[in-house]
Each structure stands twice: as structure tokens, then as C-alpha cells.
Design a protein around this motif. Structure first.
Motif, PDB file in Angstrom:
ATOM      1  N   UNK A 268       0.830  -1.209   0.000  1.00  0.00           N
ATOM      2  CA  UNK A 268       0.000   0.000   0.000  1.00  0.00           C
ATOM      3  C   UNK A 268       0.863   1.257   0.000  1.00  0.00           C
ATOM      4  N   UNK A 269       1.946   1.224   0.760  1.00  0.00           N
ATOM      5  CA  UNK A 269       2.845   2.383   0.811  1.00  0.00           C
ATOM      6  C   UNK A 269       3.430   2.634  -0.568  1.00  0.00           C
ATOM      7  N   UNK A 270       3.918   1.588  -1.207  1.00  0.00           N
ATOM      8  CA  UNK A 270       4.528   1.749  -2.527  1.00  0.00           C
ATOM      9  C   UNK A 270       3.501   2.169  -3.568  1.00  0.00           C
ATOM     10  N   UNK A 271       2.271   1.661  -3.467  1.00  0.00           N
ATOM     11  CA  UNK A 271       1.230   2.018  -4.423  1.00  0.00           C
ATOM     12  C   UNK A 271       0.795   3.472  -4.270  1.00  0.00           C
ATOM     13  N   UNK A 272       1.008   4.065  -3.097  1.00  0.00           N
ATOM     14  CA  UNK A 272       0.617   5.451  -2.862  1.00  0.00           C
ATOM     15  C   UNK A 272       1.437   6.414  -3.716  1.00  0.00           C
ATOM     16  N   UNK A 273       2.601   5.970  -4.181  1.00  0.00           N
ATOM     17  CA  UNK A 273       3.450   6.785  -5.034  1.00  0.00           C
ATOM     18  C   UNK A 273       4.141   7.899  -4.259  1.00  0.00           C
ATOM     19  N   UNK A 274       5.047   8.591  -4.941  1.00  0.00           N
ATOM     20  CA  UNK A 274       5.788   9.700  -4.364  1.00  0.00           C
ATOM     21  C   UNK A 274       6.392   9.328  -3.008  1.00  0.00           C
ATOM     22  N   UNK A 275       6.935   8.139  -2.946  1.00  0.00           N
ATOM     23  CA  UNK A 275       7.547   7.639  -1.721  1.00  0.00           C
ATOM     24  C   UNK A 275       9.032   7.959  -1.753  1.00  0.00           C
ATOM     25  N   UNK A 276       9.550   8.552  -0.672  1.00  0.00           N
ATOM     26  CA  UNK A 276      10.993   8.823  -0.663  1.00  0.00           C
ATOM     27  C   UNK A 276      11.775   7.520  -0.751  1.00  0.00           C
ATOM     28  N   UNK A 277      13.041   7.590  -1.167  1.00  0.00           N
ATOM     29  CA  UNK A 277      13.817   6.367  -1.311  1.00  0.00           C
ATOM     30  C   UNK A 277      13.993   5.606   0.000  1.00  0.00           C
ATOM     31  N   UNK A 278      13.930   6.315   1.117  1.00  0.00           N
ATOM     32  CA  UNK A 278      14.025   5.629   2.403  1.00  0.00           C
ATOM     33  C   UNK A 278      13.446   6.526   3.501  1.00  0.00           C
ATOM     34  N   UNK A 279      12.978   5.906   4.516  1.00  0.00           N
ATOM     35  CA  UNK A 279      12.455   6.594   5.692  1.00  0.00           C
ATOM     36  C   UNK A 279      12.954   5.823   6.900  1.00  0.00           C
ATOM     37  N   UNK A 280      13.374   6.529   7.920  1.00  0.00           N
ATOM     38  CA  UNK A 280      13.847   5.868   9.139  1.00  0.00           C
ATOM     39  C   UNK A 280      12.864   6.113  10.272  1.00  0.00           C
ATOM     40  N   UNK A 281      12.619   5.076  11.012  1.00  0.00           N
ATOM     41  CA  UNK A 281      11.836   5.191  12.239  1.00  0.00           C
ATOM     42  C   UNK A 281      12.737   4.696  13.357  1.00  0.00           C
ATOM     43  N   UNK A 282      13.064   5.578  14.266  1.00  0.00           N
ATOM     44  CA  UNK A 282      13.955   5.223  15.359  1.00  0.00           C
ATOM     45  C   UNK A 282      13.102   4.952  16.587  1.00  0.00           C
ATOM     46  N   UNK A 283      13.086   3.707  16.981  1.00  0.00           N
ATOM     47  CA  UNK A 283      12.267   3.298  18.122  1.00  0.00           C
ATOM     48  C   UNK A 283      13.106   3.384  19.400  1.00  0.00           C
ATOM     49  N   UNK A 284      13.500   4.587  19.744  1.00  0.00           N
ATOM     50  CA  UNK A 284      14.357   4.793  20.903  1.00  0.00           C
ATOM     51  C   UNK A 284      13.524   4.771  22.179  1.00  0.00           C
ATOM     52  N   UNK A 285      13.995   4.082  23.175  1.00  0.00           N
ATOM     53  CA  UNK A 285      13.333   4.080  24.468  1.00  0.00           C
ATOM     54  C   UNK A 285      12.451   2.892  24.740  1.00  0.00           C
ATOM     55  N   UNK A 286      12.197   2.077  23.731  1.00  0.00           N
ATOM     56  CA  UNK A 286      11.312   0.939  23.952  1.00  0.00           C
ATOM     57  C   UNK A 286      11.897  -0.083  24.916  1.00  0.00           C
ATOM     58  N   UNK A 287      13.200  -0.289  24.849  1.00  0.00           N
ATOM     59  CA  UNK A 287      13.837  -1.222  25.777  1.00  0.00           C
ATOM     60  C   UNK A 287      13.753  -0.719  27.208  1.00  0.00           C
ATOM     61  N   UNK A 288      13.973   0.578  27.384  1.00  0.00           N
ATOM     62  CA  UNK A 288      13.856   1.161  28.726  1.00  0.00           C
ATOM     63  C   UNK A 288      12.413   1.080  29.226  1.00  0.00           C
ATOM     64  N   UNK A 289      11.450   1.305  28.333  1.00  0.00           N
ATOM     65  CA  UNK A 289      10.032   1.182  28.679  1.00  0.00           C
ATOM     66  C   UNK A 289       9.755  -0.208  29.240  1.00  0.00           C
ATOM     67  N   UNK A 290      10.257  -1.225  28.551  1.00  0.00           N
ATOM     68  CA  UNK A 290      10.034  -2.612  28.993  1.00  0.00           C
ATOM     69  C   UNK A 290      10.715  -2.871  30.333  1.00  0.00           C
ATOM     70  N   UNK A 291      11.947  -2.420  30.471  1.00  0.00           N
ATOM     71  CA  UNK A 291      12.672  -2.665  31.715  1.00  0.00           C
ATOM     72  C   UNK A 291      11.982  -2.006  32.908  1.00  0.00           C
ATOM     73  N   UNK A 292      11.425  -0.805  32.722  1.00  0.00           N
ATOM     74  CA  UNK A 292      10.711  -0.144  33.818  1.00  0.00           C
ATOM     75  C   UNK A 292       9.493  -0.954  34.256  1.00  0.00           C
TER      76      UNK A 292
END
Length: 66
Positions: A16-40
């Protein structure tokens, strides 16, 4: 070791993302903090990124205008 398991529905979301067109060559999602969330919460550290997957999915779906 083999290929990593793909989360159910990820292939369809990617299509679906690719079919939407005008997609940048790459996108980053940084899931920072999830490990700390779990440890808490006294969960294994890997539980954090697993718990964060739905948020990433909602973000990507919103970006494609679903």
C-alpha cells in the motif's frame, strides 16, 4: 539462521505504501526508548520493540493516508 519472521500484514502494508506513489527512497523510524520502557515494567528488554510495533504501524498508515 534463515530469514527473519515478517509481522503479519507487513507485506500488504508495504504494498500500500509503494502504491501510494511519491515515496521517498528511504524513511527511518527510530524506536528509541522501547527497551527502557520494557525494563521499567520489569519485562524483557525485547518486549519494548514488540510493544512499539503497533505505534509504528499506525504512523506508517497515517503517512499513506489510510
Amino acid at each position: 539462521m534463515g530469514e527473519p519472521r515478517e509481522e503479519p500484514g507487513l507485506r500488504e502494508l508495504r504494498e500500500r505504501v509503494l502504491a501510494a506513489g511519491n515515496v521517498p527512497p528511504h524513511v527511518a523510524v527510530i524506536m528509541d526508548g522501547n527497551g527502557r520502557w520494557a525494563q521499567r515494567r520489569r519485562l524483557p528488554r525485547v518486549a519494548g520493540p514488540r510493544a512499539g510495533r503497533p505505534a509504528v504501524r499506525r504512523t506508517v498508515e497515517a503517512a499513506v493516508g489510510r
